[in-house]
Write an enzyme that holds these catalytic residues in place. Structure first.
Site, short mmCIF file in Angstrom:
data_model
loop_
_atom_site.label_atom_id
_atom_site.label_comp_id
_atom_site.label_asym_id
_atom_site.label_seq_id
_atom_site.Cartn_x
_atom_site.Cartn_y
_atom_site.Cartn_z
N THR A 58 -35.71 -18.32 -34.20
CA THR A 58 -34.88 -19.22 -33.40
C THR A 58 -33.81 -19.95 -34.21
OG1 THR A 58 -36.55 -20.96 -33.66
CG2 THR A 58 -36.72 -19.55 -31.71
N ASN A 129 -47.27 -29.27 -43.89
CA ASN A 129 -46.27 -29.76 -44.81
C ASN A 129 -46.35 -31.29 -44.82
OD1 ASN A 129 -44.69 -30.78 -42.56
ND2 ASN A 129 -43.81 -28.72 -42.29
N GLN A 130 -45.50 -31.93 -45.57
CA GLN A 130 -45.57 -33.39 -45.72
C GLN A 130 -45.41 -34.10 -44.38
OE1 GLN A 130 -42.86 -34.96 -48.64
NE2 GLN A 130 -43.19 -37.09 -48.07
N PHE A 131 -44.42 -33.71 -43.60
CA PHE A 131 -44.16 -34.37 -42.33
C PHE A 131 -45.33 -34.18 -41.37
CE2 PHE A 131 -42.33 -34.16 -37.98
CZ PHE A 131 -41.90 -35.47 -37.88
N ALA A 199 -31.94 -23.14 -52.02
CA ALA A 199 -31.67 -22.31 -50.85
C ALA A 199 -32.74 -22.63 -49.81
CB ALA A 199 -31.70 -20.83 -51.22
N THR A 204 -41.58 -18.93 -44.96
CA THR A 204 -42.34 -19.25 -46.18
C THR A 204 -43.65 -19.98 -45.87
OG1 THR A 204 -41.04 -21.27 -46.44
CG2 THR A 204 -40.30 -19.32 -47.63
N ASP A 206 -45.53 -19.65 -43.16
CA ASP A 206 -46.46 -18.66 -42.62
C ASP A 206 -47.02 -17.79 -43.74
OD1 ASP A 206 -45.70 -19.61 -40.08
OD2 ASP A 206 -44.01 -18.22 -40.04
#
Length: 281
Positions: A58, A129-131, A199, A204, A206
């Protein structure tokens, strides 16, 4: 004369049999396209259920495709169960859509409580992840210590293994891992400092989750070693991806890069560990 029924016997896997419920794209490597192949390379039988089937991820200007609803998902599960095929050593699922990243929530706020109250308690390993870790714990992570404390909060909710896959603070990027082997003992915790790559890549998260599953199952009592191997594979793959794009003159900062998964088979099967886990006390 009637035709005899066909009996197909699924043999057990020496390493493990994974049911992977994730998104699918025709082009590119995200969701199941990013997770199934690496797990197969590591010796796992993997049966994918595609929660969505899109032309592409998406992040592109447009996409087309279909979304699997709850009834359709249950129909597939019932089909497996009816034939005695619903036996797996692992269930791998990445909440789809992913909760969020970089301070932005990708799902309705009310869905966070569903993840927190229904998904987290039944997970054996969690890889936010962090969030996402902040959303699941209600705990603001602004230091390493905060990250380790967030892991403890998540342990209390259910999972024995927690890996916060990316913490970005003070100009440094690192992974935090925590393994609570017993409720009566404090968790074993560590961090791995990871070099930043200038970049943005798709798929990544998954891929990292799949690698963590694969290696942690091979070393169930050593989450730090499993994380080192997963990080090693991912970093080598990202470096190859970046180099290949730059070879053709592509500006790696102009848009997200599709990972070079097939070209990185050796890095997945035989990762060279360069970034070591440091224990936290």
């Amino acid at each position: 004369m009637s035709t005899p029924p066909i009996l197909a016997l699924a043999l057990p896997s020496a390493t493990g049999r994974v049911l992977s419920i994730q998104s699918h794209t025709v082009q590119g490597y995200v969701g199941n396209k990013s997770a199934v192949f690496p797990l197969q390379l590591l010796g796992y039988d993997v049966d994918p259920i595609n929660s969505v089937q899109f032309s592409n991820h998406t992040g592109y200007p447009s996409f087309r495709g279909q979304v699997l609803n709850g009834e359709q998902l249950w129909e597939l599960i019932e089909g497996l169960e009816a034939n005695n095929l619903l036996f797996y050593t692992h269930l791998l699922t990445v909440c789809d859509p992913v909760m969020g990243d970089e301070g932005k929530l990708y799902v309705p706020p009310e869905l966070v409580s569903v993840y927190r109250e229904k998904v987290v308690p039944v997970a054996s390993m969690l890889t936010p992840n962090q969030f996402e870790a902040e959303q699941l714990t209600g705990y603001r992570i602004s230091s390493e210590k905060d990250g380790f404390e967030a892991c403890r909060v998540l342990h209390h909710a259910g999972p024995s293994k927690v890996v916060i896959t990316s913490l970005n603070m003070d100009g440094e990027l690192f992974l935090i891992g925590s393994h609570q082997k017993s409720k009566s003992h404090p968790p074993e915790q560590f961090k791995i400092v990871i070099p930043k790559i200038p970049a943005y890549f798709t798929g990544t998260g998954d891929l990292m989750t799949a690698l963590l599953l694969g290696w942690s199952n091979k070393s169930p009592d050593d989450l730090a070693s499993a994380s080192e191997l997963a990080v090693a594979s991912l970093q080598a793959l990202l470096q190859r991806t970046l180099q290949d794009y730059e070879k053709v003159g592509f500006d790696s900062k102009s848009s997200s890069l599709e990972i070079r998964l097939i070209q990185s088979q050796d890095d997945i099967c035989r990762p060279q560990v360069r970034y070591k886990a440091v224990k936290y006390s």
